[in-house]
Design a protein around this motif. Structure first.
Motif, PDB file in Angstrom:
ATOM      1  N   TYR A  16      65.289  19.429  83.087  1.00 37.61           N
ATOM      2  CA  TYR A  16      66.291  20.562  83.166  1.00 37.61           C
ATOM      3  C   TYR A  16      65.790  21.938  83.286  1.00 37.61           C
ATOM      4  N   PHE A  17      64.673  21.973  82.747  1.00 34.60           N
ATOM      5  CA  PHE A  17      63.987  23.337  82.698  1.00 34.60           C
ATOM      6  C   PHE A  17      63.247  23.527  84.028  1.00 34.60           C
ATOM      7  N   ASP A  18      62.794  22.596  84.836  1.00 33.93           N
ATOM      8  CA  ASP A  18      62.266  22.610  86.003  1.00 33.93           C
ATOM      9  C   ASP A  18      63.252  23.087  87.018  1.00 33.93           C
ATOM     10  N   CYS A  19      64.483  22.933  86.530  1.00 34.50           N
ATOM     11  CA  CYS A  19      65.829  23.460  87.694  1.00 34.50           C
ATOM     12  C   CYS A  19      66.180  24.306  86.980  1.00 34.50           C
ATOM     13  N   ASP A  20      66.704  24.642  85.792  1.00 31.75           N
ATOM     14  CA  ASP A  20      67.684  25.887  85.178  1.00 31.75           C
ATOM     15  C   ASP A  20      66.766  26.793  84.353  1.00 31.75           C
ATOM     16  N   GLY A  21      65.337  26.579  84.171  1.00 33.54           N
ATOM     17  CA  GLY A  21      64.519  27.452  83.340  1.00 33.54           C
ATOM     18  C   GLY A  21      63.809  28.237  84.072  1.00 33.54           C
ATOM     19  N   PHE A  22      63.457  29.424  83.386  1.00 34.81           N
ATOM     20  CA  PHE A  22      62.427  30.526  84.131  1.00 34.81           C
ATOM     21  C   PHE A  22      61.381  30.859  82.872  1.00 34.81           C
ATOM     22  N   VAL A  23      60.381  31.207  83.647  1.00 30.34           N
ATOM     23  CA  VAL A  23      59.281  31.790  82.600  1.00 30.34           C
ATOM     24  C   VAL A  23      58.755  33.152  83.126  1.00 30.34           C
ATOM     25  N   ALA A  24      58.805  33.959  82.060  1.00 28.20           N
ATOM     26  CA  ALA A  24      58.442  35.406  82.211  1.00 28.20           C
ATOM     27  C   ALA A  24      57.100  35.745  81.683  1.00 28.20           C
ATOM     28  N   CYS A  25      56.469  36.560  82.297  1.00 30.03           N
ATOM     29  CA  CYS A  25      55.258  37.002  81.540  1.00 30.03           C
ATOM     30  C   CYS A  25      54.878  38.509  82.184  1.00 30.03           C
ATOM     31  N   LYS A  26      55.253  39.389  81.096  1.00 30.33           N
ATOM     32  CA  LYS A  26      55.173  40.806  81.493  1.00 30.33           C
ATOM     33  C   LYS A  26      54.060  41.211  80.340  1.00 30.33           C
ATOM     34  N   SER A  27      52.769  41.464  81.036  1.00 24.19           N
ATOM     35  CA  SER A  27      51.488  41.285  80.054  1.00 24.19           C
ATOM     36  C   SER A  27      51.753  42.145  78.845  1.00 24.19           C
ATOM     37  N   HIS A  28      51.467  41.292  77.547  1.00 20.68           N
ATOM     38  CA  HIS A  28      51.375  41.833  76.096  1.00 20.68           C
ATOM     39  C   HIS A  28      52.911  42.462  75.828  1.00 20.68           C
ATOM     40  N   GLN A  29      53.833  42.095  76.458  1.00 17.78           N
ATOM     41  CA  GLN A  29      55.324  42.488  76.163  1.00 17.78           C
ATOM     42  C   GLN A  29      56.245  41.573  76.365  1.00 17.78           C
ATOM     43  N   ASN A  30      56.461  40.809  77.173  1.00 21.63           N
ATOM     44  CA  ASN A  30      57.377  39.738  77.382  1.00 21.63           C
ATOM     45  C   ASN A  30      56.883  38.490  78.033  1.00 21.63           C
TER      46      ASN A  30
ATOM     47  N   PHE B 241      56.167  21.246  83.195  1.00 23.71           N
ATOM     48  CA  PHE B 241      56.592  21.684  84.206  1.00 23.71           C
ATOM     49  C   PHE B 241      56.279  20.493  85.369  1.00 23.71           C
ATOM     50  N   LEU B 242      56.988  20.146  86.288  1.00 21.89           N
ATOM     51  CA  LEU B 242      56.450  19.854  87.599  1.00 21.89           C
ATOM     52  C   LEU B 242      56.513  20.694  88.377  1.00 21.89           C
ATOM     53  N   HIS B 243      57.389  21.455  88.269  1.00 19.14           N
ATOM     54  CA  HIS B 243      57.320  22.859  89.302  1.00 19.14           C
ATOM     55  C   HIS B 243      56.126  23.570  89.167  1.00 19.14           C
ATOM     56  N   SER B 244      55.525  23.488  90.218  1.00 13.06           N
ATOM     57  CA  SER B 244      53.963  24.355  90.246  1.00 13.06           C
ATOM     58  C   SER B 244      53.929  25.651  89.880  1.00 13.06           C
ATOM     59  N   LYS B 245      55.033  26.231  90.446  1.00 10.45           N
ATOM     60  CA  LYS B 245      54.935  27.755  90.073  1.00 10.45           C
ATOM     61  C   LYS B 245      55.278  28.112  88.732  1.00 10.45           C
TER      62      LYS B 245
END
Length: 203
Positions: free
Chosen positions: A107-121, A178-182
């Motif tokens: 599910y998260f491989d498809c409809d999930g996202f990962v955010a990384c705004k350094s030291h903020q989000n 994740f399987l999704h490499s990115k």
């Protein structure tokens, strides 16, 4: 038909980015289509291989677009066993923790996202129009000791599930991943972005 790891992943893929449809009764031309839309080749191949192991037939893969097959028999098996796969109607069947991890990963491989705004989000999230479905996901995560929260977007009828905090992100990486490499790399980046402070006291 045994609900095993392959079927758990197939079910999740279909809920997240798939379709299980037939023609309207008013149409003369009859069809029964099962498909998984995604641009990521790793996910498309995973769906194709798992689908073949479950149903003993290999769906056609179109790189960068989808994996699909036409079958009245498989359509009837899926809809009788699991009901609707429309984005606002799908439901998650009962399963043990091992299968839950497989379902959540797909599910998260498809409809999930990962955010990384350094030291903020730094977070994992998912937008969803299915209120019952996203609440089921939150409960599944909680059983794995991954704490999440759900909020509603102000301008649209969309619910957002968010996972924050280093411990929660690490548990997600260890127990689901994740399987999704990115997305896998982005999650690693988000976890590493947390700074560890070491306090040194005067002797």
């Amino acid at each position: 038909m045994k609900f095993d790891e392959d079927l758990a992943a197939v079910h999740s893929y279909l809920c997240a980015d798939g379709y299980v449809i037939k023609n309207p009764e008013s149409q003369k031309h009859k069809y029964h289509h099962i498909g998984f839309r995604n641009t990521n080749l790793i996910l498309l191949k995973d769906f194709q291989e798992r689908f073949e192991r479950v149903f003993k037939v290999k769906p056609h893969l179109i790189k960068g677009q989808r994996c699909r097959i036409g079958s009245k028999e498989i359509y009837e098996i899926l809809t009788k066993k699991f009901g609707s796969f429309y984005s606002w109607k799908w439901k998650i069947p009962k399963m043990n923790d091992k299968l839950s991890r497989i379902w959540l990963r797909a599910y998260f491989d498809c409809d999930g996202f990962v955010a990384c705004k350094s030291h903020q989000n730094r977070q994992i999230g998912s937008d969803c129009v299915n209120e019952k479905g996203i609440k089921q996901i939150r409960k599944m995560l909680k059983k794995l000791k991954i704490i999440s929260r759900i909020k509603k977007r102000n301008t649209r009828n969309i619910l957002v599930l968010n996972i924050y905090g280093k411990d929660n992100l690490k548990r997600f990486e260890e127990k689901i991943g994740f399987l999704h490499s990115k997305k896998k790399e982005k999650l690693k980046e988000a976890i590493e972005d947390f700074m560890d402070y070491y306090w040194r006291f005067p002797e």
